[in-house]
Design an enzyme around this catalytic site. Structure first.
Site, PDB file in Angstrom:
ATOM      1  CG  ASP A 349      -1.821   1.148   1.321  1.00 10.74           C
ATOM      2  OD1 ASP A 349      -2.363   1.542   0.276  1.00 10.74           O
ATOM      3  OD2 ASP A 349      -1.995   1.702   2.426  1.00 10.74           O
ATOM      4  CG  ASP A 540      -1.267   1.939   7.089  1.00 12.17           C
ATOM      5  OD1 ASP A 540      -1.560   1.813   5.879  1.00 12.17           O
ATOM      6  OD2 ASP A 540      -1.405   3.002   7.711  1.00 12.17           O
ATOM      7  CG  ASP A 544      -4.280  -1.524   3.506  1.00  7.95           C
ATOM      8  OD1 ASP A 544      -4.689  -1.410   2.342  1.00  7.95           O
ATOM      9  OD2 ASP A 544      -3.575  -0.673   4.071  1.00  7.95           O
TER      10      ASP A 544
END
Length: 646
Positions: A349, A540, A544
Site C-alpha cells: 500500500d 496498515d 487493507d
C-alpha cells in the site's frame, strides 16, 4: 526428552536476579545427578572387570549383573517411564522405545557396560540439548520482557512505588532517566527521548512530545518524564509481542510437519530392519552367531534415533522467530518463515507503508451557496469521527471554533469516505468516487499536488482539500533491497493514479496501480496468485485487512497500523519502517537454509553409521557418540541464526 532427567524443550529460563541465577545453577547441577551416579557406578564396574587389577570375589554372576543394573536405573528408568507414557498415547515407536530396546538388548547378550554407557551418554546428550533449547528460548524472552516489576505513580503530586501489575489506566507514572516504562501511555511532559530497542531493535533515540504515545519497554534517556497510563499491563504492546512469540511455535512450518510425519514412518521401518538384521542372516550365513547379529541390530537402533531432527528443526524455526523479534518484526507462526523464504512478489500500500501517513492540508477550496465557515465546521465535525490520516489532518487544519449541529447516521465506507446527516441534509467527505456514487457533479479549478478529499452537502459539491504526505526516508532503500533479493515490488493504492505514478517514479517501482477500492486490491492479489506467484501484501489501514488476509503472507505496520490490520496480519513490523520487509525475507531464507543444513547433516551421518553398524564395523559406543554428536551440532547450527546480521 527424558522426563525427570532432562529439560523439556518448552521450558524457558529467564534469570532476573542473582538469587534466581544461583537457583538455576543448582537446578542444572541437580539435572545431572542421576548421570553422575550412573557414571561413578559404571567406572567402578569397569575397574572391577579389569584383569590387571585385583578382581573382587563378589563381582561375578548375578551380583555383577545387579551392579550394572543399579548403574543403569538412574539414567534408564526415566527413559523406560517415558516409553510407557508414549505407549499410553499410542506412540509405540518413539525414541524412548529405540533406546530401551537397544540398551536392554545389550544386557540380554551380556554387554552390560555398553548397555549402561549407551543410556548414560544418551541421557547426558539429551540434558545438554535441553539446556541449549532452554537457553535459546530464555535469551529471546529476556530480550523481549524488559519491563520493570515496579513503577512510581503520582497521587496528589506525591510519588508512591507500587507493583507494575497494580497500575491502572488513568494513573500518572513518573519515569526517571535510565528507567524502563512498564505500561503503554501518553506522554504528559513537554518532551522526552527514549531508547526503543526492546520494541523495534533500533537503539537510535526517539524524541517524543506532549500527547505522543509511549510504549512499555522504552527506556527514558535524559530527563524526568511523566506518563499517563492508557493501557492495562497485560494489554500493552510489549505483552502482545511476548504472547505472539511464545504462541508462534504452535503454528508449525511445513518442513517441521513433514519431518514429524517422516519420523512416524521412519521409526517402525528402522525397528523392522533391526529385526531383519538379527534373523535374516541365519538363512544365508553359514557361521551365523545370534548374539553377534543382535549386537549389530542394537547398534543400528541406537544410531537410528531421530532426536537430532526432532529437536534441532523446531529450535531452528524458533531461532528465526527470535531473530525477527530482535529486529522489531513479529511472526505469528514458524510457518510464515517458510512462506517468506519463497516470496517473489511484495505488494505494498502507499499511505502509511511507503509514505509517512502523516498528512497536512496544503490547500482548501470551499464553494457553493453555504456560509464557508459553517461548511468547514460541518466537515471538521464529520472528519473527527474517522481515524483515517487524511480525515485527521482536515480536522486538525479546521479545528473547532464554534458549536456544530449534532451529526446523525454517521457511516464510513473503507476506501471511499464518510457520510452523515446534519440538519436534515446529507454531508459527504471522502474521495471523488464517493461523490460519483451519489451522483454529485463537481469541477476543479486547479491541478492538485497531493491527495484530494472532496466534500458535498445537501446534494451539492462544496469544495475539496489538497492533502500531502511524505515518502518515508527508508522507502527507496527498501525497494532497492527487494530487487537485490530477486523480488518484484508492486504498489496498490486507493489514491489518485497521478499521485501514485509520482511516488513510483521517485522509488523506481515499475508496477503500480491507483484509484483502487479495497475490492479492487483484492482482485489484483487474486490475479497474481492465480498466475502462480507467492505474494506478500504490506498495509496498515482498516481497508487493507481483507487484502492482508488474502495474501500468502500479510504484513502490517504495527505503529500507525489499525488494530484490524495488525490482528489480521501474519507478520507485524513494530516501527513502521518498510526496510524491515527485506530483513524479514532474509531471516526467512536463512532459517530455511539452516533447517535444511541440519536435515542433510543428520540424514547423511545416520546413513553412514547405520551402514557401518549393520556391517559390524561400528560398535554401540560409536553409534551413541555419532547420534548425540550430530544432535548437538544441529542444535549449535540452529542457535547460530540468532547471532546473524540481517
Amino acid at each position: 526428552m527424558v522426563e525427570g532427567n532432562t529439560v523439556s524443550c518448552c521450558d524457558v529460563a529467564h534469570p532476573q536476579s542473582g538469587a534466581h541465577s544461583r537457583a538455576t545453577d543448582r537446578s542444572v547441577f541437580g539435572l545431572f545427578i542421576p548421570a553422575i551416579i550412573s557414571f561413578l557406578l559404571l567406572l567402578l564396574g569397569l575397574a572391577f572387570d579389569q584383569d590387571w587389577l585385583p578382581r573382587p570375589t563378589f563381582f561375578t554372576g548375578w551380583l555383577r549383573v545387579a551392579w550394572y543394573g543399579i548403574a543403569y536405573l538412574p539414567v534408564g528408568g526415566p527413559v523406560i517411564r517415558q516409553m510407557f507414557q508414549a505407549f499410553a498415547k499410542h506412540d509405540v515407536f518413539s525414541e524412548f522405545t529405540l533406546m530401551t530396546i537397544a540398551t536392554l538388548g545389550a544386557f540380554f547378550i551380556g554387554e552390560y557396560p555398553e548397555g549402561v554407557a549407551v543410556m548414560l551418554f544418551y541421557s547426558v546428550g539429551e540434558n545438554l540439548q535441553g539446556l541449549a533449547v532452554r537457553r535459546a528460548k530464555g535469551n529471546i524472552k529476556a530480550l523481549l520482557d524488559q519491563r520493570p516489576d515496579k513503577v512510581t505513580v503520582l497521587e496528589a503530586d506525591t510519588p508512591r512505588t507500587i507493583p507494575a501489575q497494580q497500575a491502572t489506566i488513568g494513573m500518572t507514572i513518573r519515569l526517571k532517566p535510565g528507567e524502563k516504562l512498564a505500561l503503554d501511555g501518553e506522554l504528559l511532559s513537554d518532551r522526552a527521548s527514549f531508547n526503543t530497542a526492546a520494541l523495534t531493535g533500533e537503539s537510535v533515540p526517539v524524541t517524543k512530545g506532549e500527547g505522543d504515545t509511549v510504549l512499555a519497554g522504552m527506556i527514558n534517556l535524559n530527563t524526568v518524564a511523566e506518563v499517563r497510563i492508557t493501557t492495562a499491563y497485560t494489554d500493552s504492546k510489549l505483552s502482545r509481542i511476548i504472547a505472539l512469540v511464545q504462541d508462534s511455535t504452535a503454528q508449525k512450518a511445513p518442513t517441521e510437519l513433514f519431518i514429524r510425519k517422516i519420523a512416524k514412518i521412519y521409526t517402525p521401518i528402522v525397528v523392522l530392519l533391526a529385526v531383519l538384521i538379527t534373523v535374516a542372516p541365519a538363512l544365508v550365513v553359514t557361521d551365523y552367531v545370534f548374539s553377534d547379529w543382535l549386537y549389530r541390530a542394537l547398534v543400528f537402533l541406537v544410531i537410528s534415533c531421530p532426536c537430532a531432527l526432532v529437536i534441532s528443526i523446531p529450535l531452528g524455526y524458533f531461532g528465526g522467530i527470535g531473530a525477527a523479534s530482535h529486529h522489531g518484526i513479529l511472526l505469528k507462526g514458524s510457518n510464515f518463515l517458510d512462506t517468506l523464504a519463497h516470496i517473489r512478489h511484495v505488494v505494498m500500500d502507499k499511505t502509511g507503508t511507503l509514505t509517512e501517513g502523516v498528512f497536512q492540508v496544503q490547500d482548501a477550496v470551499i464553494v457553493g451557496p453555504y456560509d464557508p465557515q459553517t461548511t468547514l465546521q460541518r466537515i471538521s465535525a464529520l472528519a473527527s469521527h474517522s481515524t483515517h490520516p487524511a480525515a485527521m489532518a482536515i480536522h486538525a487544519y479546521i479545528g473547532t471554533t464554534g458549536p456544530t449541529p449534532p451529526l446523525e447516521q454517521v457511516t464510513e465506507t473503507a476506501g471511499l469516505g464518510m457520510a452523515a446527516t446534519i440538519e436534515g441534509k446529507q454531508l459527504l467527505v471522502g474521495s471523488f468516487k464517493l461523490l460519483d456514487r451519489f451522483g454529485i457533479t463537481y469541477s476543479l479549478d486547479a491541478t492538485p499536488t497531493g491527495t484530494l478529499v472532496a466534500a458535498a452537502y445537501g446534494g451539492q459539491f462544496v469544495g475539496y482539500f489538497d492533502v500531502a504526505d511524505e515518502i518515508k526516508a527508508d522507502a527507496e532503500d527498501t525497494i532497492r533491497q527487494l530487487k537485490a533479493l530477486g523480488i518484484t515490488p508492486t504498489m496498490l493504492s486507493g489514491d489518485r493514479t497521478a499521485i501514485v505514478q509520482a511516488v513510483t517514479a521517485q522509488l523506481d517501482i515499475a508496477s503500480a496501480y491507483g484509484d483502487l477500492l479495497p475490492e479492487d486490491k483484492a482482485k489484483k492479489i487474486v490475479e497474481m496468485k492465480a498466475a502462480g506467484h507467492r505474494v506478500a501484501f504490506v498495509g496498515d489501514g482498516v481497508n487493507d485487512a481483507p487484502v492482508i488476509a488474502l495474501s500468502d503472507v500479510g504484513i502490517a505496520m504495527g505503529g500507525l497500523g489499525s488494530d484490524a490490520a495488525i490482528e489480521t496480519a501474519d507478520v507485524v513490523i513494530q516501527d513502521d519502517h518498510p526496510s524491515k520487509i527485506p530483513v524479514a525475507i532474509r531471516i526467512g531464507r536463512a532459517t530455511r537454509r539452516i533447517v535444511w543444513q541440519n536435515i542433510t547433516m543428520a540424514f547423511a551421518v545416520k546413513a553412514i553409521v547405520l551402514i557401518l553398524g549393520a556391517g559390524g564395523l561400528a560398535n554401540m559406543w560409536e553409534a551413541v557418540f555419532a547420534d548425540v554428536g550430530v544432535a548437538l551440532l544441529a542444535i549449535g547450527n540452529a542457535i547460530r541464526i540468532q547471532k546473524m546480521r540481517f
